[in-house]
Write a protein that holds these residues in place. Structure first.
Motif, PDB file in Angstrom:
ATOM      1  N   GLY A  68       0.810  -1.211   0.000  1.00 13.84           N
ATOM      2  CA  GLY A  68       0.000   0.000   0.000  1.00 13.84           C
ATOM      3  C   GLY A  68       0.839   1.254   0.000  1.00 13.84           C
ATOM      4  N   TYR A  69       2.166   1.059   0.164  1.00 16.64           N
ATOM      5  CA  TYR A  69       3.120   2.171   0.177  1.00 16.64           C
ATOM      6  C   TYR A  69       4.304   1.826  -0.732  1.00 16.64           C
ATOM      7  N   TYR A  70       5.162   2.818  -0.972  1.00 16.21           N
ATOM      8  CA  TYR A  70       6.388   2.561  -1.722  1.00 16.21           C
ATOM      9  C   TYR A  70       7.484   3.503  -1.242  1.00 16.21           C
ATOM     10  N   ASN A  71       8.726   3.079  -1.393  1.00 15.07           N
ATOM     11  CA  ASN A  71       9.872   3.905  -1.015  1.00 15.07           C
ATOM     12  C   ASN A  71      10.215   4.857  -2.154  1.00 15.07           C
ATOM     13  N   ASP A 103       1.108   3.992  -2.385  1.00 15.34           N
ATOM     14  CA  ASP A 103       1.032   3.250  -3.642  1.00 15.34           C
ATOM     15  C   ASP A 103      -0.423   3.323  -4.105  1.00 15.34           C
ATOM     16  N   LYS A 104      -0.721   4.242  -5.001  1.00 18.72           N
ATOM     17  CA  LYS A 104      -2.095   4.494  -5.424  1.00 18.72           C
ATOM     18  C   LYS A 104      -2.741   3.273  -6.067  1.00 18.72           C
ATOM     19  N   TRP A 144      -3.587   1.167  -2.763  1.00 18.57           N
ATOM     20  CA  TRP A 144      -4.043   1.844  -1.540  1.00 18.57           C
ATOM     21  C   TRP A 144      -5.483   1.481  -1.170  1.00 18.57           C
ATOM     22  N   SER A 145      -6.411   1.611  -2.110  1.00 18.67           N
ATOM     23  CA  SER A 145      -7.831   1.410  -1.791  1.00 18.67           C
ATOM     24  C   SER A 145      -8.130  -0.025  -1.386  1.00 18.67           C
ATOM     25  N   LEU A 146      -7.486  -1.004  -2.039  1.00 18.53           N
ATOM     26  CA  LEU A 146      -7.735  -2.402  -1.690  1.00 18.53           C
ATOM     27  C   LEU A 146      -7.116  -2.762  -0.343  1.00 18.53           C
ATOM     28  N   VAL A 147      -5.968  -2.181  -0.033  1.00 20.90           N
ATOM     29  CA  VAL A 147      -5.364  -2.437   1.275  1.00 20.90           C
ATOM     30  C   VAL A 147      -6.225  -1.805   2.367  1.00 20.90           C
ATOM     31  N   GLY A 197       6.264   8.580  12.812  1.00 21.57           N
ATOM     32  CA  GLY A 197       6.257   8.436  11.358  1.00 21.57           C
ATOM     33  C   GLY A 197       5.498   9.562  10.684  1.00 21.57           C
ATOM     34  N   LYS A 198       6.105  10.150   9.667  1.00 20.32           N
ATOM     35  CA  LYS A 198       5.473  11.265   8.963  1.00 20.32           C
ATOM     36  C   LYS A 198       4.762  10.824   7.686  1.00 20.32           C
ATOM     37  N   HIS A 199       4.726   9.519   7.448  1.00 18.13           N
ATOM     38  CA  HIS A 199       4.036   9.010   6.260  1.00 18.13           C
ATOM     39  C   HIS A 199       2.516   9.106   6.436  1.00 18.13           C
ATOM     40  N   GLN A 200       1.803   9.024   5.337  1.00 21.83           N
ATOM     41  CA  GLN A 200       0.343   9.110   5.352  1.00 21.83           C
ATOM     42  C   GLN A 200      -0.246   7.912   6.088  1.00 21.83           C
ATOM     43  N   LYS A 201      -1.074   8.179   7.073  1.00 21.35           N
ATOM     44  CA  LYS A 201      -1.720   7.101   7.834  1.00 21.35           C
ATOM     45  C   LYS A 201      -2.860   6.503   7.011  1.00 21.35           C
TER      46      LYS A 201
END
Length: 283
Positions: free
Chosen positions: A158-161, A175-176, A179-182, A243-247
């Motif tokens: 659902g994410y990527y580096n 990871d668009k 994302w929605s399925l996760v 963590g500053k990533h999108q929750k």
């Protein structure tokens, strides 16, 4: 003129910081040319894909040194001296043989014998310093990421580096395509579905891992146990909260999912409860 015997050694390490380092096959081609130019016959060769910053971890190199000490072969061919060693323990026996006149090392740009002892010693010394500096750089980079709330980890599903950012500041993005399925996994479990039923539903909708395979049961359980999705992350046995990533989910939702999973555990089954304050928290 009769050819002298020689050993050939090739090494490519995943620790090498220079992406332009020659492949093992390219090193071999150079060594074959060196052998021909210097009228040497390669009687045995080794190639290893290992780091040379620590001693005793390269069986091929260890065998070569053992055979060199026997004295039957007194020549070594390699692309560069740093392919042979980046630590003092491994370079020591080579320097001893060079100093006693029992060894010559043929490289692309220079041949090293007894007259070049100090030069070769400096090269090995600088190779060791390179390994130490590289290790320090890695630590600095990791600490910088931690301070900035950037998890120094491989992004979960659902994410990527992000690779396009500066070293030490490479964030983790959404990871668009997944994302929605996760996110739907969380919604389905929150709605009362088991992880197994949820897994079947999202796999049927086309959710796959980065390798293109359907998500497994083990991967699904790891996903819903991962604090990364509410904004935390595990690193070296600690749970960090900055963590500053999108929750993807709120902490309350994450806790609710843990409770639902734990409540379904069979009697006598050991279930690990992992909550926000259950480990060592670093802010």
């Amino acid at each position: 003129m009769e050819k002298q015997s020689a050993f050939a050694y090739y090494r490519k390490s995943t620790d090498d910081n220079d992406r332009q380092l020659l492949s093992l096959e390219s090193q071999r081609q150079i060594v074959l040319e060196l052998a021909k130019k210097n009228n040497l016959e390669i009687v045995k060769e080794w190639e290893e894909s290992k780091s040379a910053k620590k001693s005793g971890v390269r069986p091929g190199f260890t065998e070569m040194v053992r055979l060199l000490k026997k004295g039957d072969v007194k020549n070594v061919l390699c692309w560069k001296p740093n392919r042979l060693s980046r630590n003092f323990t491994d370079s020591g026996p080579l320097l001893d043989l060079i100093d006693s006149g029992e060894l010559k090392i043929y490289c692309l740009k220079k041949t090293y014998d007894r007259e070049d002892f100090e030069t070769l010693a400096d090269i090995f010394r600088n190779s060791k310093k390179f390994s130490m500096d590289l290790s320090d750089d890695v630590k600095v980079g990791l600490n910088r990421k931690l301070e900035n709330g950037i998890p120094p980890i491989f992004a979960p599903l659902g994410y990527y580096n992000k690779k396009e950012m500066l070293k030490g500041l490479k964030e983790i993005g959404e990871d668009k395509s997944r994302w929605s399925l996760v996110r739907e996994i969380w919604d389905l479990v929150l709605a009362g579905n088991t992880v197994e039923k949820t897994l079947a539903m999202v796999n049927a909708k086309g959710l796959t891992t980065r390798g293109g395979r359907p998500l497994s049961k083990t991967q699904a359980y790891k996903l819903v146990r991962n604090p990364f999705y509410y904004g935390g992350y595990r690193y070296r046995g600690e749970v960090h909260a900055n963590g500053k990533h999108q929750k993807m989910v709120t902490y309350a939702e994450w806790v609710r999912v843990q409770d639902l999973i734990n409540s379904r555990a069979r009697t006598g089954e050991k279930v690990r409860r992992e909550y926000f304050f259950s480990g060592i928290i670093r802010c």
